[in-house]
Write a protein that holds these residues in place. Structure first.
Motif, mmCIF file in Angstrom:
data_model
loop_
_atom_site.group_PDB
_atom_site.id
_atom_site.type_symbol
_atom_site.label_atom_id
_atom_site.label_comp_id
_atom_site.label_asym_id
_atom_site.label_seq_id
_atom_site.Cartn_x
_atom_site.Cartn_y
_atom_site.Cartn_z
ATOM 1 N N VAL A 75 10.468 14.012 -14.039
ATOM 2 C CA VAL A 75 11.547 13.222 -14.622
ATOM 3 C C VAL A 75 11.772 13.607 -16.087
ATOM 4 C CG1 VAL A 75 10.052 11.248 -15.198
ATOM 5 C CG2 VAL A 75 12.478 10.888 -14.803
ATOM 6 N N ARG A 76 10.691 13.915 -16.796
ATOM 7 C CA ARG A 76 10.843 14.285 -18.211
ATOM 8 C C ARG A 76 11.553 15.622 -18.357
ATOM 9 N NH1 ARG A 76 6.696 11.219 -17.644
ATOM 10 N NH2 ARG A 76 6.438 9.457 -19.060
ATOM 11 N N GLN A 77 11.176 16.581 -17.496
ATOM 12 C CA GLN A 77 11.838 17.887 -17.554
ATOM 13 C C GLN A 77 13.330 17.758 -17.283
ATOM 14 O OE1 GLN A 77 9.649 19.811 -14.480
ATOM 15 N NE2 GLN A 77 8.246 20.838 -15.884
ATOM 16 N N VAL A 78 13.666 17.093 -16.194
ATOM 17 C CA VAL A 78 15.060 17.090 -15.767
ATOM 18 C C VAL A 78 15.939 16.296 -16.735
ATOM 19 C CG1 VAL A 78 16.648 16.387 -13.943
ATOM 20 C CG2 VAL A 78 14.473 17.434 -13.353
ATOM 21 N N LEU A 79 15.450 15.172 -17.241
ATOM 22 C CA LEU A 79 16.292 14.368 -18.124
ATOM 23 C C LEU A 79 16.322 14.910 -19.551
ATOM 24 C CD1 LEU A 79 15.657 10.711 -16.959
ATOM 25 C CD2 LEU A 79 17.521 12.231 -16.408
ATOM 26 N N ARG A 80 15.225 15.528 -19.995
ATOM 27 C CA ARG A 80 15.207 16.015 -21.379
ATOM 28 C C ARG A 80 15.697 17.433 -21.487
ATOM 29 N NH1 ARG A 80 9.535 13.452 -22.949
ATOM 30 N NH2 ARG A 80 10.290 11.312 -23.097
ATOM 31 N N ASN A 81 15.480 18.217 -20.444
ATOM 32 C CA ASN A 81 15.813 19.620 -20.534
ATOM 33 C C ASN A 81 16.486 20.073 -19.238
ATOM 34 O OD1 ASN A 81 15.957 22.175 -21.482
ATOM 35 N ND2 ASN A 81 13.804 22.681 -21.047
ATOM 36 N N PRO A 82 17.650 19.496 -18.935
ATOM 37 C CA PRO A 82 18.305 19.834 -17.673
ATOM 38 C C PRO A 82 18.706 21.308 -17.666
ATOM 39 C CG PRO A 82 19.781 18.580 -19.072
ATOM 40 C CD PRO A 82 18.453 18.578 -19.747
ATOM 41 N N GLN A 83 18.518 21.980 -16.547
ATOM 42 C CA GLN A 83 18.802 23.409 -16.467
ATOM 43 C C GLN A 83 20.132 23.698 -15.774
ATOM 44 O OE1 GLN A 83 16.859 25.944 -17.786
ATOM 45 N NE2 GLN A 83 15.892 24.195 -18.783
ATOM 46 N N HIS A 84 20.464 22.906 -14.768
ATOM 47 C CA HIS A 84 21.686 23.186 -14.019
ATOM 48 C C HIS A 84 22.904 22.620 -14.764
ATOM 49 C CE1 HIS A 84 24.520 23.447 -10.703
ATOM 50 N NE2 HIS A 84 23.654 24.245 -10.111
ATOM 51 N N PRO A 85 24.009 23.374 -14.799
ATOM 52 C CA PRO A 85 25.202 22.880 -15.505
ATOM 53 C C PRO A 85 25.673 21.520 -14.986
ATOM 54 C CG PRO A 85 25.513 25.155 -14.807
ATOM 55 C CD PRO A 85 24.197 24.727 -14.256
ATOM 56 N N TYR A 86 25.462 21.245 -13.695
ATOM 57 C CA TYR A 86 25.886 19.951 -13.159
ATOM 58 C C TYR A 86 25.026 18.819 -13.720
ATOM 59 C CZ TYR A 86 26.624 16.102 -9.928
ATOM 60 O OH TYR A 86 26.870 14.873 -9.403
ATOM 61 N N THR A 87 23.718 19.025 -13.752
ATOM 62 C CA THR A 87 22.830 18.006 -14.306
ATOM 63 C C THR A 87 23.179 17.756 -15.770
ATOM 64 O OG1 THR A 87 21.163 19.075 -12.942
ATOM 65 C CG2 THR A 87 20.433 17.278 -14.331
ATOM 66 N N ARG A 88 23.429 18.845 -16.503
ATOM 67 C CA ARG A 88 23.821 18.694 -17.899
ATOM 68 C C ARG A 88 25.116 17.901 -18.011
ATOM 69 N NH1 ARG A 88 23.522 24.695 -19.537
ATOM 70 N NH2 ARG A 88 21.346 25.029 -18.984
ATOM 71 N N GLY A 89 26.075 18.234 -17.143
ATOM 72 C CA GLY A 89 27.365 17.545 -17.151
ATOM 73 C C GLY A 89 27.194 16.060 -16.894
ATOM 74 N N LEU A 90 26.334 15.721 -15.918
ATOM 75 C CA LEU A 90 26.072 14.315 -15.599
ATOM 76 C C LEU A 90 25.543 13.583 -16.821
ATOM 77 C CD1 LEU A 90 24.244 13.798 -12.198
ATOM 78 C CD2 LEU A 90 26.517 13.069 -12.862
ATOM 79 N N LEU A 91 24.589 14.202 -17.501
ATOM 80 C CA LEU A 91 23.983 13.547 -18.661
ATOM 81 C C LEU A 91 24.982 13.416 -19.808
ATOM 82 C CD1 LEU A 91 20.481 15.150 -18.428
ATOM 83 C CD2 LEU A 91 20.928 12.716 -18.462
ATOM 84 N N ASP A 92 25.880 14.404 -19.949
ATOM 85 C CA ASP A 92 26.885 14.329 -21.008
ATOM 86 C C ASP A 92 27.947 13.277 -20.705
ATOM 87 O OD1 ASP A 92 25.800 16.182 -22.620
ATOM 88 O OD2 ASP A 92 27.032 17.859 -21.928
ATOM 89 N N ALA A 93 28.170 13.002 -19.417
ATOM 90 C CA ALA A 93 29.218 12.062 -19.030
ATOM 91 C C ALA A 93 28.747 10.621 -19.149
ATOM 92 C CB ALA A 93 29.663 12.339 -17.598
ATOM 93 N N LEU A 94 27.445 10.464 -19.368
ATOM 94 C CA LEU A 94 26.856 9.133 -19.352
ATOM 95 C C LEU A 94 27.015 8.462 -20.706
ATOM 96 C CD1 LEU A 94 25.274 7.991 -16.943
ATOM 97 C CD2 LEU A 94 23.214 8.462 -18.219
ATOM 98 N N PRO A 95 27.624 7.269 -20.742
ATOM 99 C CA PRO A 95 27.705 6.574 -22.023
ATOM 100 C C PRO A 95 26.301 6.150 -22.451
ATOM 101 C CG PRO A 95 28.958 5.411 -20.307
ATOM 102 C CD PRO A 95 28.155 6.470 -19.639
ATOM 103 N N ARG A 96 25.940 6.425 -23.697
ATOM 104 C CA ARG A 96 24.601 6.054 -24.159
ATOM 105 C C ARG A 96 24.692 5.071 -25.304
ATOM 106 N NH1 ARG A 96 20.639 11.173 -24.082
ATOM 107 N NH2 ARG A 96 21.513 12.137 -22.236
ATOM 108 N N LEU A 97 23.773 4.146 -25.323
ATOM 109 C CA LEU A 97 23.803 3.144 -26.379
ATOM 110 C C LEU A 97 23.257 3.674 -27.691
ATOM 111 C CD1 LEU A 97 22.846 -0.146 -24.601
ATOM 112 C CD2 LEU A 97 25.010 0.491 -25.604
ATOM 113 N N ASP A 98 22.411 4.719 -27.624
ATOM 114 C CA ASP A 98 21.794 5.166 -28.875
ATOM 115 C C ASP A 98 22.706 6.099 -29.671
ATOM 116 O OD1 ASP A 98 21.633 7.217 -27.115
ATOM 117 O OD2 ASP A 98 19.453 7.291 -27.005
ATOM 118 N N ASP A 99 23.819 6.504 -29.083
ATOM 119 C CA ASP A 99 24.712 7.392 -29.808
ATOM 120 C C ASP A 99 26.165 7.053 -29.464
ATOM 121 O OD1 ASP A 99 25.944 9.341 -31.171
ATOM 122 O OD2 ASP A 99 25.096 11.018 -30.054
ATOM 123 N N LEU A 100 26.704 6.070 -30.191
ATOM 124 C CA LEU A 100 28.043 5.590 -29.843
ATOM 125 C C LEU A 100 29.143 6.536 -30.321
ATOM 126 C CD1 LEU A 100 27.774 1.759 -30.468
ATOM 127 C CD2 LEU A 100 27.559 3.009 -28.354
#
Lengths: 334, 330
Positions: free
Chosen positions: A246-271
């Motif tokens: 879980v730490r690898q995939v969420l902190r250092n995603p390798q696949h462009p889709y996984t990266r895209g998912l994480l970028d699309a996610l609204p985060r509270l720590d960075d408005l």
């Protein structure tokens, strides 16, 4: 290394429909170790529920499994080939015996005209030799364990008398009362409010520790995955595209889709960070792209290469697996 | 804040329950005494758990739910209506000025109508255009704005994915050129990768057309990213309202704090803090006395069980309804 609890190899599955065979799952392989929580992430239509249901052979009759697919369950020093279980009496081990499942919609999962307690007792008596009194005792104990107040009285009530969060707790209690080795949780918190979701997640974490049970946790919510899973597998259009801790995939995603998912996610720590959508829409399963399934939406697609070559899984030095040509190229150059 | 386009005062929506022959009829107090100002051109967020009354509040502002008590003034500079006493012909006009985007894009579109007909229907029903050509022109214009492929206008909704359908619902809501939009959980049914796209679209349209949005959502991180003001509801009451940054940086109501801490963190090593809420939201037919949150609040004292707190002004447009907010500042 000890044997995995369940080992899925090259699972390929299509549905017969009026428009022909529709591929829902394509060569999916993963192992779950005893006591491990595996998160399966993906959008709707990515095939995560179908994959999970395959473990219990719960897919509808129009499902066609590819003959190369194999699912092996290792319990009590025995290896069981799941696809060889044809008779309902043999299938009991994967349907409530060693594997239990909780569903997304707790209202739809209970029979409305039978009390919650009767349903719990019924499955306990099917899966063991205990008598009614003992089954009732265990059921009430389980209801207490999942934090349902006044369990003895609740035992006789019906699903409609429970609130959403309570129903999901009762569902967890019922699934765990047979002490399964693997719990499949299909979006168990999606229909719940955040405050109730937090309660259910805490409960599941406690129970994993207590019963030393493995979980296949299906969700589209990466926050829920971060809080529960040990391993994560990401699916897109029936294909597994990335796998790792879980730490690898969420902190250092390798696949462009996984990266895209994480970028699309609204985060509270960075408005201030703008939300970046993954361009385009998920292709229809009737019209699967050739080559890499993600190439139609990929921001870093290599063009013709990605449209023709189906990327294989490669493992980097940290044990994180990814199926992407570009990532593999970059790794080779580095 | 700009001049309010919507200003409610003590707005209440009650639904009587039938089925009891004698004695007092039970009443669901879905919304109780809510007073807010929604500034013109703002993206106003409304959050709360299911059963908190946020959808009913949004519907009351569109007069899709009855207003039992209090007032709601709509004032866009051209016209001014009091929605609690609005007359029938005024309501017809108001429908052009205020629109709703629904939650479920699969249920909101008729499967028997083409995309063009779905988007054109409000124009035809309200008689906003004079000819078919003019209608087509308006439909194409709004479809382009909502990034709907113009070739898709002749197709039926079943051919589209969730994100595409939601863009069609948005186009339909915008085609009458409204000033005020209620978006009720409009991205809740969408996948994360599509959700960001629809949010960005709503944002850009809002700035483009100078719209005011009431954005109803249960997802605080979505609200944090899109809205400029946020109001938090609990059991029909407004418990806290503030500009977004202020609310997320300095939440004052124990319920807001609990909601924020319940969001699962994306960091596996951040196990969250122990502010987890016990229990569930009480039934609105039988709300607890005093502060509605006292049954789940760890800080509740005798006063909370006796007296319902009023909205306290903290300055900076930050209001909170809690007896103890001052003591609870860390």
């Amino acid at each position: 290394m000890s044997l995995p609890l369940i080992s899925v190899k090259d699972l390929t599955l299509s549905f017969r429909t009026d428009e022909g065979l529709v591929k829902a799952v394509d060569q999916v392989s993963f192992d779950i170790a005893p006591g491990e929580v595996m998160g399966l992430v993906g959008e709707s239509g990515s095939g995560k529920s179908v994959t999970a249901k395959s473990l219990m052979l719960l897919n509808p009759d129009n499902a066609v499994y590819d003959p190369k697919s194999s699912i092996t369950l290792n319990v009590d020093d025995k290896s069981i080939d799941v696809f060889s279980l044809k008779k309902p009496s043999d299938q009991m081990i994967i349907r409530g015996g060693a594997i239990s499942m909780i569903f997304q919609e707790p209202m739809a999962s209970f029979a409305p005209a039978i009390s919650i307690g009767e349903q719990m007792v019924e499955q306990l008596m099917i899966h063991s030799t205990m008598n009614y009194a003992r089954a009732k005792e265990i059921s009430i104990e389980m209801l207490t364990r999942v934090g349902i107040p006044d369990p003895a009285q609740r035992f006789g009530q019906y699903a409609f008398e429970f609130s959403g969060g309570m129903r999901q707790r009762a569902m967890v209690a019922m699934a765990l009362s047979t002490k399964p080795k693997l719990l499949i949780a299909d979006e168990p918190t999606t229909a719940l409010d955040v405050t109730i979701q937090a309660q259910v997640i805490d409960l599941m974490k406690d129970l994993v520790k207590e019963f030393h049970m493995a979980i296949l946790f299906i969700t589209h919510d990466l926050g829920v995955i971060a809080q529960t899973a040990d391993q994560v597998a990401v699916m897109y259009l029936g294909k597994l595209i990335e796998k790792g801790s879980v730490r690898q995939v969420l902190r250092n995603p390798q696949h462009p889709y996984t990266r895209g998912l994480l970028d699309a996610l609204p985060r509270l720590d960075d408005l201030d960070r703008p939300l970046k959508a993954v361009e385009g829409d998920i292709p229809s399963p009737l019209d699967r792209p050739s080559g890499c399934v993600f190439n139609t939406r990929c921001p870093v697609s290599l063009g013709s290469e990605c449209e023709t070559i189906i990327p294989e899984f490669t493992t980097n030095k940290d044990g994180q697996q990814v199926a992407c040509l570009l990532t593999q190229k970059e790794e080779a150059e580095a | 804040m700009n001049e309010p386009i919507i200003s409610t005062n003590d707005l209440s929506v009650h639904f009587p329950l039938t089925g009891r022959l004698f004695g007092e009829k039970p009443v669901v107090r879905a919304v109780e005494g809510v007073s807010v100002d929604i500034g013109k051109g703002s993206f106003y967020g409304l959050v709360g758990e299911s059963g908190s009354g946020k959808t009913t509040f949004g519907r009351a502002l569109l007069r899709a739910a009855p207003i039992t008590r209090g007032s709601a003034i709509y004032n866009d500079g051209e016209v001014k209506y009091d929605l609690s006493t609005i007359k029938k012909h005024e309501l017809t006009d108001y429908r052009k000025r205020a629109q709703l985007i629904f939650q479920d894009p699969y249920a909101a579109l008729s499967p028997r109508m083409t995309v063009r007909d779905i988007i054109a229907e409000p124009l035809e029903v309200m008689g906003l255009t004079n000819s078919r050509e003019e209608t087509d022109e308006r439909v194409r214009e709004i479809a382009a704005k909502c990034r709907i492929n113009l070739e898709h206008l002749r197709r039926f909704p079943h051919a589209f994915s969730g994100g595409q359908r939601q863009r069609i619902s948005i186009a339909r809501a915008l085609v009458s050129k409204p000033n005020f939009i209620v978006a009720d959980e409009s991205v809740a049914a969408l996948d994360v990768s599509i959700q960001a796209d629809v949010l960005n679209l709503l944002k850009s349209i809002q700035q483009d057309m100078g719209l005011t949005f009431l954005f109803i959502s249960h997802d605080l991180s979505v609200v944090a990213h899109t809205c400029d003001h946020v109001a938090v509801m609990y059991l029909g009451r407004l418990v806290e309202t503030a500009p977004t940054r202020e609310l997320f940086a300095n939440p004052r109501h124990p319920y807001t704090k609990a909601l924020l801490s319940a969001i699962p963190s994306l960091d596996p090593d951040d196990q969250g803090n122990p502010l987890k809420l016990e229990g569930e939201i009480p039934s609105p037919t039988n709300p607890p006395p005093g502060c509605k949150f006292q049954t789940r609040c760890r800080h509740s004292i005798d006063l909370c069980r006796k007296e319902e707190p009023k909205l306290d002004k903290l300055g900076d447009e930050h209001d909170v309804a809690c007896h103890r907010w001052k003591e609870l500042i860390d």
